[in-house]
Design a protein around this motif. Structure first.
Motif, PDB file in Angstrom:
ATOM      1  N   MET A 152       0.828  -1.201   0.000  1.00  0.00           N
ATOM      2  CA  MET A 152       0.000   0.000   0.000  1.00  0.00           C
ATOM      3  C   MET A 152       0.864   1.254   0.000  1.00  0.00           C
ATOM      4  O   MET A 152       0.635   2.189  -0.776  1.00  0.00           O
ATOM      5  N   GLU A 153       1.881   1.295   0.867  1.00  0.00           N
ATOM      6  CA  GLU A 153       2.749   2.467   0.918  1.00  0.00           C
ATOM      7  C   GLU A 153       3.522   2.643  -0.383  1.00  0.00           C
ATOM      8  O   GLU A 153       3.675   3.761  -0.883  1.00  0.00           O
ATOM      9  N   LYS A 154       3.997   1.542  -0.936  1.00  0.00           N
ATOM     10  CA  LYS A 154       4.755   1.612  -2.181  1.00  0.00           C
ATOM     11  C   LYS A 154       3.888   2.130  -3.329  1.00  0.00           C
ATOM     12  O   LYS A 154       4.331   2.930  -4.167  1.00  0.00           O
ATOM     13  N   GLU A 155       2.633   1.691  -3.361  1.00  0.00           N
ATOM     14  CA  GLU A 155       1.729   2.132  -4.419  1.00  0.00           C
ATOM     15  C   GLU A 155       1.510   3.644  -4.363  1.00  0.00           C
ATOM     16  O   GLU A 155       1.496   4.325  -5.396  1.00  0.00           O
ATOM     17  N   SER A 194       3.484   6.043  -2.593  1.00  0.00           N
ATOM     18  CA  SER A 194       4.728   6.806  -2.762  1.00  0.00           C
ATOM     19  C   SER A 194       5.234   6.730  -4.196  1.00  0.00           C
ATOM     20  O   SER A 194       5.943   7.630  -4.662  1.00  0.00           O
ATOM     21  N   GLY A 195       4.864   5.669  -4.919  1.00  0.00           N
ATOM     22  CA  GLY A 195       5.268   5.540  -6.308  1.00  0.00           C
ATOM     23  C   GLY A 195       4.634   6.556  -7.235  1.00  0.00           C
ATOM     24  O   GLY A 195       5.090   6.738  -8.372  1.00  0.00           O
ATOM     25  N   THR A 196       3.589   7.246  -6.748  1.00  0.00           N
ATOM     26  CA  THR A 196       2.948   8.294  -7.565  1.00  0.00           C
ATOM     27  C   THR A 196       3.642   9.639  -7.417  1.00  0.00           C
ATOM     28  O   THR A 196       3.337  10.578  -8.155  1.00  0.00           O
ATOM     29  N   PHE A 197       4.569   9.770  -6.460  1.00  0.00           N
ATOM     30  CA  PHE A 197       5.259  11.036  -6.262  1.00  0.00           C
ATOM     31  C   PHE A 197       6.362  11.184  -7.307  1.00  0.00           C
ATOM     32  O   PHE A 197       7.108  10.231  -7.560  1.00  0.00           O
ATOM     33  N   PRO A 198       6.494  12.351  -7.902  1.00  0.00           N
ATOM     34  CA  PRO A 198       7.531  12.532  -8.928  1.00  0.00           C
ATOM     35  C   PRO A 198       8.937  12.427  -8.348  1.00  0.00           C
ATOM     36  O   PRO A 198       9.202  12.892  -7.235  1.00  0.00           O
ATOM     37  N   ASN A 199       9.814  11.795  -9.106  1.00  0.00           N
ATOM     38  CA  ASN A 199      11.213  11.701  -8.683  1.00  0.00           C
ATOM     39  C   ASN A 199      11.822  13.093  -8.566  1.00  0.00           C
ATOM     40  O   ASN A 199      11.459  14.015  -9.287  1.00  0.00           O
ATOM     41  N   GLY A 200      12.752  13.237  -7.650  1.00  0.00           N
ATOM     42  CA  GLY A 200      13.438  14.515  -7.502  1.00  0.00           C
ATOM     43  C   GLY A 200      13.967  14.715  -6.105  1.00  0.00           C
ATOM     44  O   GLY A 200      13.807  13.862  -5.228  1.00  0.00           O
ATOM     45  N   GLU A 227      12.826   8.492  -5.457  1.00  0.00           N
ATOM     46  CA  GLU A 227      13.239   7.785  -6.670  1.00  0.00           C
ATOM     47  C   GLU A 227      12.414   6.510  -6.793  1.00  0.00           C
ATOM     48  O   GLU A 227      12.609   5.548  -6.052  1.00  0.00           O
ATOM     49  N   ASP A 228      11.438   6.555  -7.699  1.00  0.00           N
ATOM     50  CA  ASP A 228      10.579   5.392  -7.964  1.00  0.00           C
ATOM     51  C   ASP A 228       9.925   4.864  -6.694  1.00  0.00           C
ATOM     52  O   ASP A 228       9.896   3.655  -6.433  1.00  0.00           O
ATOM     53  N   GLY A 229       9.407   5.789  -5.899  1.00  0.00           N
ATOM     54  CA  GLY A 229       8.700   5.413  -4.685  1.00  0.00           C
ATOM     55  C   GLY A 229       9.566   5.225  -3.466  1.00  0.00           C
ATOM     56  O   GLY A 229       9.044   5.096  -2.343  1.00  0.00           O
ATOM     57  N   GLU A 230      10.874   5.183  -3.643  1.00  0.00           N
ATOM     58  CA  GLU A 230      11.788   5.099  -2.507  1.00  0.00           C
ATOM     59  C   GLU A 230      12.048   6.520  -1.991  1.00  0.00           C
ATOM     60  O   GLU A 230      12.371   7.416  -2.771  1.00  0.00           O
ATOM     61  N   MET A 231      11.908   6.718  -0.682  1.00  0.00           N
ATOM     62  CA  MET A 231      12.073   8.049  -0.108  1.00  0.00           C
ATOM     63  C   MET A 231      13.221   8.048   0.901  1.00  0.00           C
ATOM     64  O   MET A 231      13.276   7.202   1.784  1.00  0.00           O
ATOM     65  N   THR A 232      14.117   9.011   0.739  1.00  0.00           N
ATOM     66  CA  THR A 232      15.215   9.206   1.688  1.00  0.00           C
ATOM     67  C   THR A 232      15.104  10.599   2.272  1.00  0.00           C
ATOM     68  O   THR A 232      15.007  11.580   1.527  1.00  0.00           O
ATOM     69  N   VAL A 286       1.720   9.665   3.398  1.00  0.00           N
ATOM     70  CA  VAL A 286       1.542   8.491   2.535  1.00  0.00           C
ATOM     71  C   VAL A 286       0.304   7.681   2.905  1.00  0.00           C
ATOM     72  O   VAL A 286      -0.499   7.320   2.035  1.00  0.00           O
ATOM     73  N   SER A 287       0.136   7.354   4.182  1.00  0.00           N
ATOM     74  CA  SER A 287      -0.971   6.449   4.559  1.00  0.00           C
ATOM     75  C   SER A 287      -1.484   6.768   5.953  1.00  0.00           C
ATOM     76  O   SER A 287      -1.357   5.967   6.874  1.00  0.00           O
TER      77      SER A 287
END
Length: 578
Positions: free
Chosen positions: A230-233, A235-241, A268-273, A306-307
């Motif tokens: 669910m979280e990946k789905e 966060s994956g909609t957020f634009p990379n940057g 980056e592709d749903g991964e957040m740092t 995110v959720s």
């Protein structure tokens, strides 16, 4: 960042039942803690949280409570396991207590108790809870506002057994509680936390006996995968940057220098740092924390975006990484003080949203008032032969968002379900009277959707030799608006004695005389969008309710009314279009 094998193995109906059974059990743990504690800050204010975890210390059920606690209870369990030399050193009936700031991340007043759960001789999970103790032996009662090293903040406890194989270790408990000026409350709260652990153990075992160990393991596996997917789905909609924000605390409690918080969020592709490099090194005052609490705060920010409606489980935060410079305000090491750790963490949470306002504008809000805004009254009532400490985190305004106003008079984000102590309970327990408690007019950040209102609360002391402490923050970086909205009002306090009137945001254990009046004013939330686009009827409503004045309606929102709230539409449209 850990990524799972996304294969479901259990029955989905059973999984849902098991999920809710664990959540209900954790809520029952917290209710047990509320009902059996001795301190109003727990049984009235709910300054606590509880959870149930699997054998790997991953969350399977968390109560409502203080979310800053919930975000790292599993870190505390893992730290305890490492400290005692491995899981083989747990025994059935053990209960551990700890509060070390560099292990738990929190200040020393936040006491954590945890217990392993055994079923048919096998370690199957853990229960844990954390609650705020009013006093743990710091240099001044409570938590000092001006500490310069952790040794001034109270007794520091590594993981140590307070129950050994089912036997209460009175010598350990007595030693800990003798370091508190409020021995009876400390011992009572400790026993309440033990009872909460035992409640969680019993419910976990009942769930195992109902469904069986293998079925429970399958359900937990699937619950974790559901959370992660669910979280990946989303966060994956957020634009990379890369996204940036920074802000400042007023000071660290000991100097006048602002304390910098800098945030870089990389997607980056749903991964957040979330990288906190560039934030202030550890400061001399108590606005520092251990890394565990920083991770918890970033998780809160992530969860809110995110959720926000889904429960936290061991599958949450798999696509989130937190980086903090060593020996900074976010990763303190001995002997750095950590007494007021939530100030920079509250700012951090708001700054993550600020950074992401363009990446996901419909999921973030303007800033909220941002801090616990704490007031203490402490001393000794010689007539009752008792020491006392009143410790209150006060409410304020939350930020507006893309389709609604911010909430009025709500506790800060770090404290979750924290409640006001009712006036009647307060006045019955402490030699102070509350003369006034109301919303703070004109404190909202204006916008198409306005920020929430802060509050005004007036106290009057009824005894001599009461000590007053204040910790109010975020006047340098008040609750900012976004998308054209304006900032909320800054905090402001007045202490009026028979001889003088002082304006104070921070003070530590200042003696005040009988009849001193302390008026606190908390900040408002930031606004969202252009204030001139606010619905005229909403402006009218806010005026009629007394939230804003006629002057503010005209100046901030371009709405012209008479004293009865009748809008002059022609003049209003002309003003708004000028």
């Amino acid at each position: 960042m850990n990524k799972s094998n996304y294969t479901f193995i259990g029955n989905p109906i059973t999984t849902e039942i098991v999920r809710n059974a664990f959540i209900s059990a954790s809520k029952e743990m917290n209710e047990c803690l509320y009902r059996s504690s001795y301190s109003p800050i727990i049984y009235e204010s709910k300054d606590c949280a509880a959870g149930i975890f699997d054998e790997n210390a991953e969350a399977v059920g968390l109560s409502v409570g203080v979310p800053m606690f919930l975000g790292n209870l599993e870190v505390t369990i893992k730290a305890t396991t490492e400290y005692i030399g491995g899981i083989e050193n747990y025994h059935e009936g053990d209960v551990y207590i700890m509060n070390d700031s560099y292990m738990t991340g929190a200040h020393l007043n936040d006491m954590t108790l945890l217990s392993p759960i055994f079923y048919k001789g096998k370690l199957v999970g853990f229960t844990a809870n954390r609650a705020h103790w009013l006093d743990v032996g710091s240099k001044n009662m409570g938590a000092p506002m001006d500490s310069t090293e952790i040794y001034q903040e109270g007794i520091r406890i590594p993981p140590i057994k307070v129950m050994d194989r089912g036997v209460f270790k009175y010598d350990v408990a007595d030693m800990i509680c003798r370091n508190s000026r409020l021995y009876r409350s400390a011992m009572g709260d400790m026993n309440a936390q033990i009872a909460a652990c035992k409640t969680g153990e019993n419910r976990f075992i009942e769930i195992l006996e109902r469904f069986g160990y293998e079925t429970i393991r399958e359900s937990i596996h699937d619950i974790f995968i559901q959370s992660e997917l669910m979280e990946k789905e989303i966060s994956g909609t957020f634009p990379n940057g890369e996204y940036f924000a920074e802000g400042y605390l007023d000071n660290d409690g000991n100097s006048k220098d602002p304390v910098k918080v800098k945030v870089k969020v990389t997607i980056e592709d749903g991964e957040m740092t979330v990288d906190l490099d560039g934030s202030s090194p550890a400061v001399n005052g108590p606005t520092n924390c251990g890394l565990a609490q920083t991770i918890s705060a970033v998780r809160m920010a992530y969860k809110m975006i995110v959720s926000p409606s889904a429960p936290v489980t061991g599958g949450s935060f798999k696509h989130l990484e937190v980086l903090a410079p060593k020996r900074s305000i976010f990763a303190a090491e001995e002997p750095t003080p950590c007494g007021w750790y939530f100030s920079h963490l509250g700012l951090l949470i708001d700054l993550v949203a600020e950074a992401l306002q363009d990446a996901c504008p419909d999921r973030v809000s303007a800033a909220h008032y941002g801090d616990s805004m704490v007031i203490y009254f402490s001393g000794r009532d010689e007539e009752k032969n008792l020491s006392y400490l009143y410790d209150e985190a006060t409410v304020g305004g939350w930020g507006a968002h893309s389709n609604d106003d911010g909430s009025d008079a709500l506790i800060n984000v770090a404290n979750g379900v924290y409640k006001n102590i009712p006036v009647e309970v307060f006045e019955n327990n402490y030699p102070v009277m509350i003369n006034r408690f109301q919303l703070r007019q004109n404190s909202e950040g204006s916008g198409k959707y306005r920020g929430g209102l802060g509050v005004v609360k007036e106290y009057e002391t009824l005894l001599e030799d009461i000590k007053l402490s204040l910790w109010f923050e975020r006047s340098v970086t008040p609750a900012w608006g976004i998308k054209g909205g304006n900032a909320g009002a800054k905090p402001h306090n007045i202490v009026k004695t028979k001889r003088e009137q002082l304006e104070l945001l921070k003070v530590d254990a200042m003696p005040v005389e009988k009849g001193t009046v302390v008026t606190i004013q908390t900040g408002g939330g930031g606004g969202y969008g252009n204030p001139l686009e606010r619905d005229i009827e909403k402006v009218k409503f806010d005026y009629i309710q007394g939230y804003i004045t006629l002057e503010r309606a005209e100046k901030e929102y371009g709405v012209i009314m008479d004293g009865s709230g009748n809008v002059n539409l022609e003049k209003t449209l002309k003003l708004r279009n000028s």
